[in-house]
Design a protein around this motif. Structure first.
Motif, short mmCIF file in Angstrom:
data_model
loop_
_atom_site.label_atom_id
_atom_site.label_comp_id
_atom_site.label_asym_id
_atom_site.label_seq_id
_atom_site.Cartn_x
_atom_site.Cartn_y
_atom_site.Cartn_z
N ASP A 178 79.49 21.23 34.78
CA ASP A 178 80.62 21.36 35.70
C ASP A 178 80.98 22.84 35.76
O ASP A 178 81.35 23.44 34.75
CB ASP A 178 81.79 20.53 35.19
N PRO A 179 80.89 23.49 36.91
CA PRO A 179 81.14 24.93 37.00
C PRO A 179 82.57 25.31 36.58
O PRO A 179 82.79 26.42 36.09
CB PRO A 179 80.92 25.26 38.47
N SER A 180 83.53 24.42 36.72
CA SER A 180 84.90 24.76 36.35
C SER A 180 85.10 24.81 34.85
O SER A 180 86.01 25.45 34.34
CB SER A 180 85.90 23.78 36.97
#
Length: 106
Positions: A96-98
Motif C-alpha cells: 500500500d503506497p500510503s
C-alpha cells in the motif's frame, strides 16, 4: 337476312380465340406467368445475396472482435498467473503506497 347481323369486334375476336387459338393462348399465358416468376425469383435472389453479404461483413467484424477479446483475455491471464506465482511461491504481497516505509540498509 344473315348479312345484316352485327357482332361486336371484341366478341368476334374472343369467340375466334376460343375456337381456333386455345393452344397459342395457353402458351401466351404460360409465357407471361413464367416471365413474372423469373423476375420475382431474380429480385428475391438479389435481396438475399445482399443480405448474405451484409451478414458476412457482420460475421467478420464479430470474428475480429472475438480474436481481440481472446488476446486481451490471454494478456490479462498472464498477469494474474505472474501475480499468483509471486504470492504463492515467493510469498510476495501488494504494498500500500500510503503505508510505505523506507528501509535503509547499512
Amino acid at each position: 337476312m344473315i348479312g345484316n347481323e352485327r357482332h361486336g369486334l371484341v366478341g368476334v375476336i374472343f369467340s375466334d380465340i376460343l375456337r381456333n387459338g386455345k393452344i397459342p393462348m395457353i402458351l401466351l399465358v404460360s409465357t407471361l406467368i413464367s416471365a413474372m416468376a423469373v423476375v420475382t425469383v431474380s429480385h428475391k435472389t438479389r435481396l438475399l445475396t445482399a443480405q448474405r453479404e451484409q451478414l458476412v461483413l457482420e460475421k467478420d467484424a464479430l470474428d475480429i472482435e472475438w480474436r481481440n477479446l481472446i488476446l486481451e483475455e490471454n494478456a490479462l491471464g498472464d498477469h494474474s498467473r505472474v501475480e499468483r506465482i509471486a504470492t504463492e511461491k515467493l510469498q510476495m504481497q501488494h504494498v500500500d503506497p500510503s503505508q510505505e516505509t523506507i528501509v535503509v540498509q547499512q
